[in-house]
Design an enzyme around this catalytic site. Structure first.
Site, PDB file in Angstrom:
ATOM      1  N   GLU A   1       9.138  -7.504  -4.415  1.00  0.00           N
ATOM      2  CA  GLU A   1       9.144  -8.730  -3.585  1.00  0.00           C
ATOM      3  C   GLU A   1      10.141  -8.630  -2.440  1.00  0.00           C
ATOM      4  OE1 GLU A   1       8.317 -12.530  -5.234  1.00  0.00           O
ATOM      5  OE2 GLU A   1       7.274 -11.644  -6.942  1.00  0.00           O
TER       6      GLU A   1
ATOM      7  N   GLU B   1       0.866  -1.185   0.000  1.00  0.00           N
ATOM      8  CA  GLU B   1       0.000   0.000   0.000  1.00  0.00           C
ATOM      9  C   GLU B   1       0.898   1.229   0.000  1.00  0.00           C
ATOM     10  OE1 GLU B   1      -2.526  -0.327   3.431  1.00  0.00           O
ATOM     11  OE2 GLU B   1      -3.321  -2.290   2.807  1.00  0.00           O
TER      12      GLU B   1
ATOM     13  N   SER C   1      -0.342 -10.116  16.324  1.00  0.00           N
ATOM     14  CA  SER C   1       0.190 -11.138  15.419  1.00  0.00           C
ATOM     15  C   SER C   1      -0.875 -11.756  14.504  1.00  0.00           C
ATOM     16  CB  SER C   1       0.889 -12.228  16.226  1.00  0.00           C
ATOM     17  OG  SER C   1      -0.038 -12.805  17.119  1.00  0.00           O
TER      18      SER C   1
ATOM     19  N   ARG D   1      10.364 -15.671  -3.927  1.00  0.00           N
ATOM     20  CA  ARG D   1      11.615 -14.921  -4.135  1.00  0.00           C
ATOM     21  C   ARG D   1      12.609 -15.660  -5.037  1.00  0.00           C
ATOM     22  NH1 ARG D   1      11.268 -12.197   1.856  1.00  0.00           N
ATOM     23  NH2 ARG D   1      10.023 -10.416   1.161  1.00  0.00           N
TER      24      ARG D   1
ATOM     25  N   ALA E   1       2.590   1.157   3.217  1.00  0.00           N
ATOM     26  CA  ALA E   1       3.048  -0.148   3.699  1.00  0.00           C
ATOM     27  C   ALA E   1       3.736  -0.890   2.551  1.00  0.00           C
ATOM     28  CB  ALA E   1       1.871  -0.965   4.232  1.00  0.00           C
TER      29      ALA E   1
HETATM   30  N1  CAA Z   1       7.414 -17.592   7.231  1.00  0.00           N
HETATM   31  C1  CAA Z   1       6.428 -17.773   8.134  1.00  0.00           C
HETATM   32  N2  CAA Z   1       6.153 -16.867   9.092  1.00  0.00           N
HETATM   33  C2  CAA Z   1       6.927 -15.765   9.153  1.00  0.00           C
HETATM   34  C3  CAA Z   1       7.975 -15.522   8.251  1.00  0.00           C
HETATM   35  C4  CAA Z   1       8.221 -16.502   7.259  1.00  0.00           C
HETATM   36  N3  CAA Z   1       9.192 -16.331   6.367  1.00  0.00           N
HETATM   37  N4  CAA Z   1       8.558 -14.342   8.540  1.00  0.00           N
HETATM   38  C5  CAA Z   1       7.902 -13.851   9.604  1.00  0.00           C
HETATM   39  N5  CAA Z   1       6.915 -14.707   9.962  1.00  0.00           N
HETATM   40  C6  CAA Z   1       5.995 -14.582  11.112  1.00  0.00           C
HETATM   41  C7  CAA Z   1       6.781 -14.464  12.384  1.00  0.00           C
HETATM   42  O1  CAA Z   1       7.059 -15.750  12.927  1.00  0.00           O
HETATM   43  C8  CAA Z   1       5.843 -13.683  13.266  1.00  0.00           C
HETATM   44  O2  CAA Z   1       4.837 -14.574  13.750  1.00  0.00           O
HETATM   45  P1  CAA Z   1       4.286 -14.444  15.265  1.00  0.00           P
HETATM   46  O3  CAA Z   1       3.658 -13.099  15.352  1.00  0.00           O
HETATM   47  O4  CAA Z   1       3.309 -15.575  15.363  1.00  0.00           O
HETATM   48  O5  CAA Z   1       5.479 -14.580  16.135  1.00  0.00           O
HETATM   49  C9  CAA Z   1       5.172 -12.736  12.286  1.00  0.00           C
HETATM   50  O6  CAA Z   1       5.268 -13.355  11.011  1.00  0.00           O
HETATM   51  C10 CAA Z   1       5.796 -11.353  12.261  1.00  0.00           C
HETATM   52  O7  CAA Z   1       7.169 -11.512  11.888  1.00  0.00           O
HETATM   53  P2  CAA Z   1       8.257 -10.358  12.057  1.00  0.00           P
HETATM   54  O8  CAA Z   1       8.211  -9.843  13.471  1.00  0.00           O
HETATM   55  O9  CAA Z   1       9.560 -10.874  11.553  1.00  0.00           O
HETATM   56  O10 CAA Z   1       7.658  -9.235  11.114  1.00  0.00           O
HETATM   57  P3  CAA Z   1       8.199  -7.785  10.774  1.00  0.00           P
HETATM   58  O11 CAA Z   1       7.082  -6.855  10.894  1.00  0.00           O
HETATM   59  O12 CAA Z   1       9.460  -7.508  11.513  1.00  0.00           O
HETATM   60  O13 CAA Z   1       8.482  -7.864   9.191  1.00  0.00           O
HETATM   61  C11 CAA Z   1       9.598  -8.386   7.143  1.00  0.00           C
HETATM   62  C12 CAA Z   1       9.161  -8.825   8.568  1.00  0.00           C
HETATM   63  C13 CAA Z   1      10.559  -9.492   6.742  1.00  0.00           C
HETATM   64  C14 CAA Z   1      10.305  -7.038   7.114  1.00  0.00           C
HETATM   65  C15 CAA Z   1       8.365  -8.361   6.232  1.00  0.00           C
HETATM   66  O14 CAA Z   1       7.523  -7.278   6.557  1.00  0.00           O
HETATM   67  C16 CAA Z   1       8.733  -8.281   4.759  1.00  0.00           C
HETATM   68  O15 CAA Z   1       9.048  -9.298   4.148  1.00  0.00           O
HETATM   69  N6  CAA Z   1       8.694  -7.066   4.150  1.00  0.00           N
HETATM   70  C17 CAA Z   1       8.879  -6.918   2.735  1.00  0.00           C
HETATM   71  C18 CAA Z   1       7.549  -6.923   2.041  1.00  0.00           C
HETATM   72  C19 CAA Z   1       7.616  -7.438   0.646  1.00  0.00           C
HETATM   73  O16 CAA Z   1       8.414  -8.297   0.300  1.00  0.00           O
HETATM   74  N7  CAA Z   1       6.737  -6.923  -0.187  1.00  0.00           N
HETATM   75  C20 CAA Z   1       6.669  -7.396  -1.507  1.00  0.00           C
HETATM   76  C21 CAA Z   1       5.361  -7.034  -2.111  1.00  0.00           C
HETATM   77  S1  CAA Z   1       4.917  -8.141  -3.375  1.00  0.00           S
HETATM   78  C22 CAA Z   1       5.649  -7.581  -4.791  1.00  0.00           C
HETATM   79  O17 CAA Z   1       6.489  -6.748  -4.791  1.00  0.00           O
HETATM   80  C23 CAA Z   1       5.185  -8.319  -5.976  1.00  0.00           C
HETATM   81  C24 CAA Z   1       5.395  -7.667  -7.266  1.00  0.00           C
HETATM   82  O18 CAA Z   1       5.110  -6.524  -7.506  1.00  0.00           O
HETATM   83  C25 CAA Z   1       5.888  -8.500  -8.360  1.00  0.00           C
END
Ligand code: CAA
Length: 410
Positions: free
Chosen positions: A366, A128, A179, A245, A131
């Site tokens: 991504e 978003e 969560s 990824r 976000a």
């Molecule tokens: N698998 C399963 N669960 C996971 C996980 C994974 N890889 N990573 C985190 N989680 C779970 C955690 O265990 C945690 O669970 P609980 O609350 O039950 O403990 C929960 O998710 C929250 O995890 P974090 O505290 O690690 O979360 P965070 O807020 O610190 O964020 C982040 C983690 C890695 C930064 C994540 O926000 C992220 O990946 N950000 C990037 C977003 C992204 O990739 N966007 C891409 C958009 S799509 C796109 O771009 C497509 C396109 O156009 C082609």
């Protein structure tokens, strides 16, 4: 890490099919679709007829269940001809994976066969305006109303938007929960209140639409909630990204190889000082570095895909490493390929400028490469327990040097 990187006969056949489609339907018209910012429907049709959308759908739901490595091989071939078309293909896997990893049996049967046959295209609506990297900070809401959900808000940068029929939309269903705040809901094209609000004018990957999707009280049946209960959306998004990824990384390998191939051909043909520029050592150094980096990223990407195929428990780190490394390599290789083309490389008359423009987004979508590095580092730190035996070799504060250490095992 996987124990083995195994190419099945089926995967190699799919790779060959993708190569043929890329050379026939994608490369010859890549510049045309890039200029017009239009989707190459003819190539998508050829991909569907060749069964390539079946690659990433399990067999029980009309796919081949060919696995992540096969998906990477196909994506790489398509991206070698046109990185934009590579993502146009791969985003169908991204958009349908939340259903594969989190959907109920009924939902898989309802949606996946049409994706496998290429009758329905997919999009993944996570980001978003406020976000992007902070994927947990979403504002789009889905409110339960009887047997429906009512979705309100706006999504940004939806790849395949407008072309896609199925949109996996990540929404806040419980703002009070930390969560379990987010749920994924499928919105079908044509649902009242759903609109494509802005089609972005992009630097690269211009043949695939990237749009804003707006949700003006979009009402969908509660059975469109992916999975059996609310609050699983963030987990499903992360699990999907872990699996998607390697596919972006494969797109990067294809883009890098495509740029390198053109640079090699051009450097043999272009003559300066009475000889082909490929005879100059400085150009050779560039070509050699480009080739080494591309090959290194290829095998890291294959290793991450093989780890997914093997069912390795935590693929997060290796998927992030592959995405980050391969996409940085693609940007670097595309930059050096333009350099080898010299002044001509800067002009749109030659195909190499497009590779350069297309490469940039790979480092951003991504998950930016800053986020990938953070993910890798977080996992390394978590895994440090397995390195406890090394503690003994690191001097404590009161000790002066490494030599002062009295390590019993020595
Ligand atoms: N698998 C399963 N669960 C996971 C996980 C994974 N890889 N990573 C985190 N989680 C779970 C955690 O265990 C945690 O669970 P609980 O609350 O039950 O403990 C929960 O998710 C929250 O995890 P974090 O505290 O690690 O979360 P965070 O807020 O610190 O964020 C982040 C983690 C890695 C930064 C994540 O926000 C992220 O990946 N950000 C990037 C977003 C992204 O990739 N966007 C891409 C958009 S799509 C796109 O771009 C497509 C396109 O156009 C082609």
């Amino acid at each position: 890490m996987p124990h083995d990187i195994r190419f099945s006969e089926q995967a190699l056949e799919l790779q060959e099919t993708a190569r043929q489609i890329a050379e026939k339907y994608v490369r010859p018209v890549a510049a045309k679709y890039d200029r017009a910012q239009e989707y190459n429907r003819e190539a998508a049709q050829a991909v569907a007829e060749a069964g390539l959308f079946k690659v990433f759908i399990p067999e029980e739901y009309g796919g081949y269940g060919a696995g992540s490595l096969a998906l990477c091989l196909v994506t790489e071939e398509l991206a070698k001809a046109d990185s934009g078309f590579g993502v146009a293909y791969a985003v169908n896997a991204l958009g349908s994976t939340p259903i594969v990893v989190g959907g109920t049996e009924e939902q898989k049967k309802r949606w996946l066969p049409a994706v496998a046959s290429g009758k329905k295209f997919c999009a993944f609506c996570l980001s978003e305006k406020n976000a992007g990297s902070d994927a947990g900070g979403l504002a789009v809401t889905a409110e339960r109303d009887g047997n429906d959900y009512v979705i309100r808000g706006e999504k940004k940068w939806t790849t395949n938007g407008g072309v896609a029929d199925l949109y996996t939309v990540f929404c806040v269903t419980d703002d009070s929960s930390k969560s379990r705040r987010i749920s994924a809901i499928v919105v079908e094209k044509g649902t009242e209140g759903f609109s494509i609000a802005k089609v972005e004018d992009k630097m690269g990957i211009r043949c695939v639409p990237v749009v804003e999707t707006h949700y003006d009280s979009v009402r969908v049946p509660a059975s469109n909630l992916i999975g059996e209960r609310e609050g699983m959306g963030f987990k499903h998004a992360m699990m999907t990204l872990d699996r998607a990824r390697p596919c972006v990384a494969a797109q990067a390998v294809g883009a890098a190889q495509g740029a390198l191939d053109l640079a090699v051909v051009y450097s043999n043909r272009r003559r300066q000082f009475g000889q082909p520029i490929s005879s100059f050592q400085m150009v050779q150094k560039m070509l050699a570095d480009m080739a080494m980096q591309t090959e290194a990223s290829r095998w890291l990407v294959y290793a991450s895909a093989a780890a997914i195929n093997e069912g390795v428990k935590n693929v997060t780190k290796i998927a992030a490493m592959g995405k980050c490394f391969a996409t940085d390599v693609a940007m670097h290789v595309a930059t050096d390929a333009v350099q080898i083309f010299g002044g001509y490389g800067f002009m749109e008359d030659y195909p190499i400028a497009k590779f350069f423009r297309d490469a940039k987004i790979l480092q951003i979508y991504e998950g930016t490469n800053q986020i990938q590095r953070m993910v890798v580092a977080r996992n390394l730190i978590k895994e440090a327990a397995a390195l406890a035996h090394l503690e003994a070799y690191i001097p404590q504060e009161e000790q002066q040097t490494y030599a002062d250490q009295k390590v019993e095992t020595l």
